[in-house]
Design a protein around this motif. Structure first.
Motif, PDB file in Angstrom:
ATOM      1  N   GLU A  80       0.823  -1.203   0.000  1.00  0.00           N
ATOM      2  CA  GLU A  80       0.000   0.000   0.000  1.00  0.00           C
ATOM      3  C   GLU A  80       0.866   1.266   0.000  1.00  0.00           C
ATOM      4  O   GLU A  80       0.549   2.259  -0.670  1.00  0.00           O
ATOM      5  N   ILE A  81       1.961   1.227   0.756  1.00  0.00           N
ATOM      6  CA  ILE A  81       2.871   2.375   0.808  1.00  0.00           C
ATOM      7  C   ILE A  81       3.556   2.578  -0.541  1.00  0.00           C
ATOM      8  O   ILE A  81       3.634   3.707  -1.050  1.00  0.00           O
ATOM      9  N   ASN A  83       2.444   1.604  -3.427  1.00  0.00           N
ATOM     10  CA  ASN A  83       1.412   2.046  -4.366  1.00  0.00           C
ATOM     11  C   ASN A  83       1.155   3.548  -4.225  1.00  0.00           C
ATOM     12  O   ASN A  83       1.036   4.261  -5.221  1.00  0.00           O
ATOM     13  N   LYS A  84       1.079   4.040  -2.995  1.00  0.00           N
ATOM     14  CA  LYS A  84       0.863   5.476  -2.771  1.00  0.00           C
ATOM     15  C   LYS A  84       2.032   6.280  -3.334  1.00  0.00           C
ATOM     16  O   LYS A  84       1.834   7.310  -3.964  1.00  0.00           O
ATOM     17  N   THR A  87       1.680   6.410  -7.130  1.00  0.00           N
ATOM     18  CA  THR A  87       0.654   7.339  -7.622  1.00  0.00           C
ATOM     19  C   THR A  87       1.116   8.788  -7.523  1.00  0.00           C
ATOM     20  O   THR A  87       0.606   9.649  -8.226  1.00  0.00           O
ATOM     21  N   LYS A  88       2.073   9.064  -6.664  1.00  0.00           N
ATOM     22  CA  LYS A  88       2.624  10.413  -6.515  1.00  0.00           C
ATOM     23  C   LYS A  88       3.926  10.586  -7.302  1.00  0.00           C
ATOM     24  O   LYS A  88       4.621  11.594  -7.148  1.00  0.00           O
ATOM     25  N   PHE A 121       3.558  14.037  -0.802  1.00  0.00           N
ATOM     26  CA  PHE A 121       3.567  12.582  -0.593  1.00  0.00           C
ATOM     27  C   PHE A 121       3.272  12.241   0.863  1.00  0.00           C
ATOM     28  O   PHE A 121       2.407  11.409   1.151  1.00  0.00           O
ATOM     29  N   SER A 124      -0.313  12.852   1.735  1.00  0.00           N
ATOM     30  CA  SER A 124      -1.220  11.911   1.079  1.00  0.00           C
ATOM     31  C   SER A 124      -1.309  10.589   1.835  1.00  0.00           C
ATOM     32  O   SER A 124      -2.313   9.885   1.740  1.00  0.00           O
ATOM     33  N   LEU A 125      -0.266  10.262   2.589  1.00  0.00           N
ATOM     34  CA  LEU A 125      -0.275   9.003   3.344  1.00  0.00           C
ATOM     35  C   LEU A 125      -1.373   8.981   4.402  1.00  0.00           C
ATOM     36  O   LEU A 125      -1.923   7.931   4.725  1.00  0.00           O
ATOM     37  N   LEU A 128      -4.625   7.092   4.175  1.00  0.00           N
ATOM     38  CA  LEU A 128      -4.652   5.653   4.435  1.00  0.00           C
ATOM     39  C   LEU A 128      -4.973   5.435   5.914  1.00  0.00           C
ATOM     40  O   LEU A 128      -4.308   5.988   6.781  1.00  0.00           O
TER      41      LEU A 128
END
Length: 137
Positions: A80-81, A83-84, A87-88, A121, A124-125, A128
């Motif tokens: 998940e990290i 992937n984030k 996306t950034k 970034f 944006s975390l 989650l």
């Protein structure tokens, strides 16, 4: 970073400044100028050989920096990290995981262009649900 007017300029590995950070130069003996974050503990006691420096506006380099991400300890959140970050448009260079009974901390070295990109970034975390803390080391 590089040579400027025949003076070697390098970024300090201890604090890994990123374009946009407040910085200061340290005149080394025989190795040019090393650029540190202004609040770097390694230069906090140095008063001599410090020099004002600034970021070049023309430079569009990538900068390596270290961040930490603290998560709940209920499962592994590496994918998940990553992937984030993807996306950034953040490149993850390395990742280390440290688990304890209360939380898991992921220590990442990432490549960013400036502090705006870094902060975007990190912020944006928090979208989650498993993120407890995130920041620059």
């Amino acid at each position: 970073v590089g040579e400027h007017n025949d003076i070697l300029v390098t970024l300090a590995g201890c604090c890994k400044p990123v374009k946009g950070d407040n910085i200061i130069g340290y005149i080394t003996k025989g190795e040019g100028i090393t650029v540190h974050k202004a609040d770097c503990p390694n230069i906090s006691t140095k008063e001599e050989r410090l020099i004002d420096v600034s970021w070049s506006e023309e430079t569009e380099s990538d900068y390596y920096t270290d961040v930490y991400i603290e998560t709940l300890n209920d499962k592994n959140y590496v994918s998940e990290i990553i992937n984030k970050a993807s996306t950034k448009n953040i490149s993850v260079v390395s990742l280390q995981t440290n688990e304890n009974t209360e939380h898991t901390t992921y220590n990442l070295t990432i490549k960013v262009k400036n502090t705006t990109e870094l902060n975007d970034f990190l912020n944006s975390l928090y979208a989650l649900s498993f993120i407890k803390k995130a920041g620059k080391k």
